[in-house]
Design a protein around this motif. Structure first.
Motif, PDB file in Angstrom:
ATOM      1  N   MET A  81       0.825  -1.209   0.000  1.00  0.00           N
ATOM      2  CA  MET A  81       0.000   0.000   0.000  1.00  0.00           C
ATOM      3  C   MET A  81       0.855   1.253   0.000  1.00  0.00           C
ATOM      4  SD  MET A  81      -2.990  -1.062   2.687  1.00  0.00           S
ATOM      5  CE  MET A  81      -3.650   0.595   2.776  1.00  0.00           C
ATOM      6  N   TYR A  82       1.862   1.294   0.858  1.00  0.00           N
ATOM      7  CA  TYR A  82       2.667   2.501   0.953  1.00  0.00           C
ATOM      8  C   TYR A  82       3.504   2.737  -0.307  1.00  0.00           C
ATOM      9  CZ  TYR A  82       1.631   3.775   5.764  1.00  0.00           C
ATOM     10  OH  TYR A  82       1.007   4.190   6.911  1.00  0.00           O
ATOM     11  N   LEU A 142       9.979   4.338  -0.456  1.00  0.00           N
ATOM     12  CA  LEU A 142      10.727   3.580  -1.452  1.00  0.00           C
ATOM     13  C   LEU A 142      12.232   3.587  -1.211  1.00  0.00           C
ATOM     14  CD1 LEU A 142       8.835   4.615  -4.712  1.00  0.00           C
ATOM     15  CD2 LEU A 142       8.473   2.613  -3.275  1.00  0.00           C
ATOM     16  N   SER A 143      12.676   4.106  -0.089  1.00  0.00           N
ATOM     17  CA  SER A 143      14.113   4.240   0.157  1.00  0.00           C
ATOM     18  C   SER A 143      14.789   2.903   0.410  1.00  0.00           C
ATOM     19  CB  SER A 143      14.363   5.168   1.348  1.00  0.00           C
ATOM     20  OG  SER A 143      13.874   6.465   1.097  1.00  0.00           O
ATOM     21  N   ALA A 144      14.099   2.003   1.071  1.00  0.00           N
ATOM     22  CA  ALA A 144      14.654   0.690   1.395  1.00  0.00           C
ATOM     23  C   ALA A 144      13.860  -0.380   0.655  1.00  0.00           C
ATOM     24  CB  ALA A 144      14.620   0.450   2.901  1.00  0.00           C
ATOM     25  N   ARG A 145      14.350  -1.598   0.703  1.00  0.00           N
ATOM     26  CA  ARG A 145      13.670  -2.687   0.006  1.00  0.00           C
ATOM     27  C   ARG A 145      12.241  -2.849   0.498  1.00  0.00           C
ATOM     28  NH1 ARG A 145      15.745  -8.991  -0.545  1.00  0.00           N
ATOM     29  NH2 ARG A 145      14.033  -9.690  -1.890  1.00  0.00           N
ATOM     30  N   HIS A 146      12.049  -2.741   1.804  1.00  0.00           N
ATOM     31  CA  HIS A 146      10.716  -2.760   2.401  1.00  0.00           C
ATOM     32  C   HIS A 146      10.607  -1.575   3.338  1.00  0.00           C
ATOM     33  CE1 HIS A 146       9.899  -6.767   0.863  1.00  0.00           C
ATOM     34  NE2 HIS A 146      11.018  -7.213   1.405  1.00  0.00           N
ATOM     35  N   THR A 147       9.390  -1.094   3.567  1.00  0.00           N
ATOM     36  CA  THR A 147       9.197   0.003   4.498  1.00  0.00           C
ATOM     37  C   THR A 147       8.707  -0.538   5.841  1.00  0.00           C
ATOM     38  OG1 THR A 147       8.215   2.198   4.730  1.00  0.00           O
ATOM     39  CG2 THR A 147       6.790   0.478   3.824  1.00  0.00           C
ATOM     40  N   PRO A 151      12.192  -3.989   9.278  1.00  0.00           N
ATOM     41  CA  PRO A 151      13.331  -3.277   9.869  1.00  0.00           C
ATOM     42  C   PRO A 151      14.232  -2.592   8.851  1.00  0.00           C
ATOM     43  CG  PRO A 151      13.801  -5.631   9.779  1.00  0.00           C
ATOM     44  CD  PRO A 151      12.364  -5.462   9.329  1.00  0.00           C
ATOM     45  N   ASP A 152      14.002  -2.830   7.556  1.00  0.00           N
ATOM     46  CA  ASP A 152      14.924  -2.367   6.520  1.00  0.00           C
ATOM     47  C   ASP A 152      15.269  -0.877   6.595  1.00  0.00           C
ATOM     48  OD1 ASP A 152      13.553  -4.801   5.836  1.00  0.00           O
ATOM     49  OD2 ASP A 152      14.343  -4.649   3.811  1.00  0.00           O
ATOM     50  N   PRO A 153      14.288   0.037   6.728  1.00  0.00           N
ATOM     51  CA  PRO A 153      14.659   1.458   6.718  1.00  0.00           C
ATOM     52  C   PRO A 153      15.487   1.871   7.924  1.00  0.00           C
ATOM     53  CG  PRO A 153      12.313   1.189   7.151  1.00  0.00           C
ATOM     54  CD  PRO A 153      12.822  -0.144   6.744  1.00  0.00           C
ATOM     55  N   ALA A 180       9.008  -1.954  13.670  1.00  0.00           N
ATOM     56  CA  ALA A 180      10.188  -1.730  12.846  1.00  0.00           C
ATOM     57  C   ALA A 180      11.435  -1.576  13.710  1.00  0.00           C
ATOM     58  CB  ALA A 180       9.988  -0.491  11.977  1.00  0.00           C
ATOM     59  N   GLY A 181      11.327  -0.775  14.759  1.00  0.00           N
ATOM     60  CA  GLY A 181      12.470  -0.566  15.635  1.00  0.00           C
ATOM     61  C   GLY A 181      12.914  -1.836  16.333  1.00  0.00           C
ATOM     62  N   THR A 182      11.959  -2.545  16.899  1.00  0.00           N
ATOM     63  CA  THR A 182      12.284  -3.776  17.620  1.00  0.00           C
ATOM     64  C   THR A 182      12.907  -4.805  16.687  1.00  0.00           C
ATOM     65  OG1 THR A 182      10.487  -3.391  19.190  1.00  0.00           O
ATOM     66  CG2 THR A 182      11.326  -5.639  19.018  1.00  0.00           C
ATOM     67  N   SER A 183      12.353  -4.945  15.472  1.00  0.00           N
ATOM     68  CA  SER A 183      12.872  -5.912  14.511  1.00  0.00           C
ATOM     69  C   SER A 183      14.309  -5.591  14.102  1.00  0.00           C
ATOM     70  CB  SER A 183      11.984  -5.959  13.271  1.00  0.00           C
ATOM     71  OG  SER A 183      10.684  -6.410  13.596  1.00  0.00           O
ATOM     72  N   ALA A 184      14.651  -4.304  14.102  1.00  0.00           N
ATOM     73  CA  ALA A 184      15.997  -3.898  13.726  1.00  0.00           C
ATOM     74  C   ALA A 184      16.979  -3.984  14.887  1.00  0.00           C
ATOM     75  CB  ALA A 184      15.969  -2.465  13.190  1.00  0.00           C
ATOM     76  N   GLY A 185      16.475  -4.268  16.086  1.00  0.00           N
ATOM     77  CA  GLY A 185      17.333  -4.326  17.260  1.00  0.00           C
ATOM     78  C   GLY A 185      17.502  -3.001  17.957  1.00  0.00           C
TER      79      GLY A 185
END
Length: 229
Positions: A81-82, A142-147, A151-153, A180-185
């Motif tokens: 969607m985004y 669209l900056s990272a592979r997933h938004t 966790p990508d961005p 997103a934050g938690t998934s990225a550590g």
């Protein structure tokens, strides 16, 4: 709920409901309209949810997915969607206190914007409100592979700022930001000046809850204007 301040080397901010206060303005208008035509109890809550669906359908869908236990299936839908749906918004407002806080934080930390909206909307808000120069990194849908809630961005922002993801602090108002934050550590701060409710932000593991984004500076300086214990 607490933060390890020694781990915080960089700050990542969501936009809608975190830096931008536009959603609150619309929610107040909708709540007033609901009061005039309906006997719904809790018109403020109903209004915020309605505005969320209109302005940030991905965040709304994520909240619904959390509630019914289908969050794993909802995340790919949000990402699509985004990336494929344009969301327009004008009449930008800043969360009170944020414009004064950012110059001081800029002196202490590298900072990033991590928005799930398209670049045009994000840059319009930052430019019109004079905030662009405070951020070292600005990432959009669209900056990272997933938004977000992937966790990508956050991982990309950390790399661009020269810090490890676990040394970032993700600041946002929804479960999407916390996930997103938690998934990225990274550590996470949920702010209650946007769409997220206290219970849902706690449920997805926010490390700290604050009444407003403007309270972040005091926490990072050792103060504790947090919610609950």
């Amino acid at each position: 709920m607490s933060l390890d301040l020694q781990r915080v080397h960089a700050l990542c901010f969501d936009v809608d409901g975190t830096l931008s206060d536009t959603d609150d303005m619309y929610a107040r208008r909708v709540a007033s309209w609901i009061r005039r035509i309906s006997v719904i109890r809790g018109p403020e809550i109903a209004a915020r949810r309605l505005v969320m669906w209109m302005g940030s359908p991905g965040n709304a869908l994520m909240s619904l997915g959390d509630a019914v236990g289908l969050d794993t299936y909802v995340i790919p839908v949000i990402d699509w969607m985004y990336r494929n749906v344009q969301h327009k918004r004008s009449d930008f407002l800043i969360v009170p206190g944020v414009a004064d806080m950012l110059p001081r934080l800029k002196q202490r930390y590298p900072m990033a914007v991590i928005s799930a909206r398209e670049e045009r909307h994000t840059m319009s808000f930052l430019d019109e409100c004079g905030l662009t120069g405070y951020f070292d990194v600005i990432l959009t849908a669209l900056s990272a592979r997933h938004t977000k809630p992937y966790p990508d961005p956050i991982r990309l922002a950390a790399k661009m700022m020269g810090v490890a993801p676990e040394n970032c602090l993700m600041i946002g108002d929804t479960t999407v930001d916390m996930r997103a934050g938690t998934s990225a550590g990274a550590q996470t701060v949920g702010v209650l000046c946007g769409f997220g409710g206290e219970a849902e932000l706690r449920r997805v593991g926010a490390d700290l809850l604050l009444p407003s984004t403007a309270d972040v500076e005091r926490v990072l300086s050792g103060g504790l204007p947090r919610i609950g214990g």
